[in-house]
Scaffold this active site. Structure first.
Site, PDB file in Angstrom:
ATOM      1  N   ASN A 107     -10.352   5.273   0.986  1.00 18.29           N
ATOM      2  CA  ASN A 107     -10.679   5.433   2.415  1.00 18.29           C
ATOM      3  C   ASN A 107     -11.823   6.430   2.631  1.00 18.29           C
ATOM      4  OD1 ASN A 107      -7.358   4.838   2.707  1.00 18.29           O
ATOM      5  ND2 ASN A 107      -8.700   3.718   4.098  1.00 18.29           N
TER       6      ASN A 107
ATOM      7  N   GLU B  62     -11.130   0.813  -3.951  1.00 17.65           N
ATOM      8  CA  GLU B  62     -11.516   0.406  -2.606  1.00 17.65           C
ATOM      9  C   GLU B  62     -12.180   1.564  -1.870  1.00 17.65           C
ATOM     10  OE1 GLU B  62      -8.100  -1.222  -0.696  1.00 17.65           O
ATOM     11  OE2 GLU B  62      -9.002  -1.201   1.287  1.00 17.65           O
TER      12      GLU B  62
ATOM     13  N   ASP C 268     -14.142  -1.994   2.138  1.00 20.44           N
ATOM     14  CA  ASP C 268     -13.248  -2.224   3.271  1.00 20.44           C
ATOM     15  C   ASP C 268     -13.986  -1.748   4.524  1.00 20.44           C
ATOM     16  OD1 ASP C 268     -11.343  -1.983   5.268  1.00 20.44           O
ATOM     17  OD2 ASP C 268      -9.865  -0.919   4.080  1.00 20.44           O
TER      18      ASP C 268
ATOM     19  N   GLY D  20      -4.522  -4.526   5.742  1.00 21.35           N
ATOM     20  CA  GLY D  20      -3.566  -4.369   6.828  1.00 21.35           C
ATOM     21  C   GLY D  20      -3.805  -3.061   7.551  1.00 21.35           C
TER      22      GLY D  20
ATOM     23  N   ASP E  38      -7.168   2.977  -3.322  1.00 17.04           N
ATOM     24  CA  ASP E  38      -7.945   2.967  -2.074  1.00 17.04           C
ATOM     25  C   ASP E  38      -8.239   4.399  -1.659  1.00 17.04           C
ATOM     26  OD1 ASP E  38      -9.106   2.538   0.377  1.00 17.04           O
ATOM     27  OD2 ASP E  38      -7.328   1.654   1.321  1.00 17.04           O
TER      28      ASP E  38
ATOM     29  N   SER F 163       0.850  -1.177   0.000  1.00 15.23           N
ATOM     30  CA  SER F 163       0.000   0.000   0.000  1.00 15.23           C
ATOM     31  C   SER F 163       0.892   1.235   0.000  1.00 15.23           C
ATOM     32  CB  SER F 163      -0.880  -0.049   1.248  1.00 15.23           C
ATOM     33  OG  SER F 163      -1.693   1.088   1.319  1.00 15.23           O
TER      34      SER F 163
ATOM     35  N   LYS G 184      -0.876  -0.828  -4.537  1.00 12.02           N
ATOM     36  CA  LYS G 184      -2.120  -0.111  -4.221  1.00 12.02           C
ATOM     37  C   LYS G 184      -1.769   1.334  -3.930  1.00 12.02           C
ATOM     38  CE  LYS G 184      -4.780  -0.136  -0.036  1.00 12.02           C
ATOM     39  NZ  LYS G 184      -5.567  -0.961   0.898  1.00 12.02           N
TER      40      LYS G 184
ATOM     41  N   LYS H  29      -2.966   4.904  -2.466  1.00 13.55           N
ATOM     42  CA  LYS H  29      -3.962   5.649  -1.706  1.00 13.55           C
ATOM     43  C   LYS H  29      -4.332   6.879  -2.528  1.00 13.55           C
ATOM     44  CE  LYS H  29      -4.119   3.375   2.297  1.00 13.55           C
ATOM     45  NZ  LYS H  29      -5.369   2.801   2.835  1.00 13.55           N
TER      46      LYS H  29
ATOM     47  N   LYS I  71     -10.404  -7.097   7.049  1.00 11.42           N
ATOM     48  CA  LYS I  71      -9.453  -6.731   8.099  1.00 11.42           C
ATOM     49  C   LYS I  71      -9.982  -7.324   9.398  1.00 11.42           C
ATOM     50  CE  LYS I  71      -7.634  -2.449   6.242  1.00 11.42           C
ATOM     51  NZ  LYS I  71      -8.082  -1.062   6.084  1.00 11.42           N
TER      52      LYS I  71
HETATM   53 MG   LIG Z   1      -8.691   0.285   2.695  1.00 10.77          MG
END
Ligand SMILES: [Mg+2]
Length: 367
Positions: free
Chosen positions: A191, A214, A239, A291, A189, A135, A161, A163, A263
């Protein structure tokens, strides 16, 4: 088994480099470790909550408090303790999945050590090594990002991946594709950093053949993800929204995701994580293990989970040195883009006392 004592140990681990996501920048990882001492064996758990409630509502001081006041007394009151009895004993207490997950992990480690069974075998894992992704945080510039990605690919990571957040999405993805080519397994990702109003913008990621995007939207916006999934060619992975096997089944049925990131800390532990895995397999939905910047303890357990047959995509189970110069266990080292699944009983690793001492900020015993 009978629970005798529990240690809550706070440690502080400096990161090898700052890790920036859409919810903030970390330069060190504050961790709450839970040591369960039973009449048979002792086991270790790792709480994945962060110091501040910015990734989820949980935060470390809150986790320690709820463990101290409610969860540990509920377990010490049990005459017969095993890992499967933890969740039912704590069910009347709402929420606090990360604190519950850490305690269950410690009990599970103790139980499996007493039985001489490795966690991977207990969960139903079939492989002896797992393919690893990495990541990559949000960087100050595209050049810095390309250097970082190039370094990880040189180390052998099999999937990248990125962010992303508004203002750092299409251009970094384009730059990574242009520099490293179409064969690199690449995903992003967010978030929860976007809203449904960003749908057309997120569709601009479609030409880059990403494995998945994600958690683009808020964690409780399951219907929003279902609408978004219809508008994007890129598969949507959830996620933060996946908090249990039940929410996973609902999200899949509603079309909110076609991939799931599990997770264990977020869902209350490794036993629920395996149930989510099973729900996804039953629906034909690929799974991978995320993770939370775990130490070697959580990393060992995540690798065991990532070895389950439904985990068909590389996870964020990176080597120890991705985050820490010195881990508190024997470090996990990348071999041909893979990490070896621990084979010893329980987690298969334990903290090395001198290394643990060096990073310990405080310790408290509950009996
Ligand atoms: Mg995530």
């Amino acid at each position: 088994m009978k629970l005798r004592e529990v240690e809550l140990r706070r440690i502080r681990m400096p990161l090898v480099s700052p890790f920036r996501t859409s919810f903030g920048t970390q330069t060190a990882r504050d961790v709450l470790l839970v040591r369960a001492v039973t009449d048979e064996e002792e086991g270790w758990g790792e709480c994945v909550a962060m110091a501040d409630p910015v990734y989820s509502p949980e935060y470390l001081d809150g986790c320690a408090d709820v463990l101290r006041r409610f969860f540990v007394p509920a377990l010490t009151a049990l005459d017969r303790l095993d890992a499967t009895s933890v969740a039912p004993a704590l069910r009347r207490f709402h929420g606090h999945q990360m604190a519950k997950g850490a305690l269950e992990m410690a009990v599970l480690d103790a139980e499996l050590r007493a039985r001489g069974v490795p966690l991977a075998r207990e969960l139903g894992a079939e492989s002896d090594s797992v393919p690893c992704g990495v990541s990559v945080g949000i960087m100050d510039s595209i050049d810095v990002l390309l250097d970082a990605v190039g370094g990880y690919l040189d180390e052998g990571y099999l999937r990248i991946k990125l962010k992303i957040e508004p203002g750092w999405d299409v251009e970094p993805v384009r730059a990574v594709r242009e520099r490293f080519g179409d064969d690199v397994l690449l995903q992003v990702d967010a978030n929860t950093a976007y809203t449904p109003a960003d749908t057309r913008h997120l569709a601009r990621l479609d030409p880059f053949d990403l494995l998945l995007i994600e958690q683009p939207l808020a964690e409780d916006d399951v219907l929003g993800h279902a609408e978004l999934a219809k508008a994007l060619a890129t598969p949507v992975c959830l996620d933060e929204s996946i908090t249990s096997a039940r929410t996973a089944a609902a999200a899949i049925t509603l079309g909110a995701c076609s991939v799931v990131n599990i997770k264990p800390g977020r869902v209350g532990g490794y036993l629920e994580a395996r149930r989510i895995h099973d729900v996804c397999v039953a629906h034909g939905v690929p799974v991978w293990c995320g993770g939370m910047l775990e130490t070697g303890l959580g990393r060992a357990a995540n690798i065991a989970l990532a070895a389950l047959p439904g985990c068909t995509l590389p996870g964020d189970t990176s080597a120890s040195d991705r985050y820490y110069r010195t881990d508190i266990t024997e470090p996990f080292v990348l071999e041909g883009g893979h990490l070896r699944v621990p084979t010893g009983p329980g987690l298969g690793v334990r903290p090395i006392p001198e290394l643990l001492e060096e990073v310990t900020a405080s310790s408290e015993w509950l009996s």
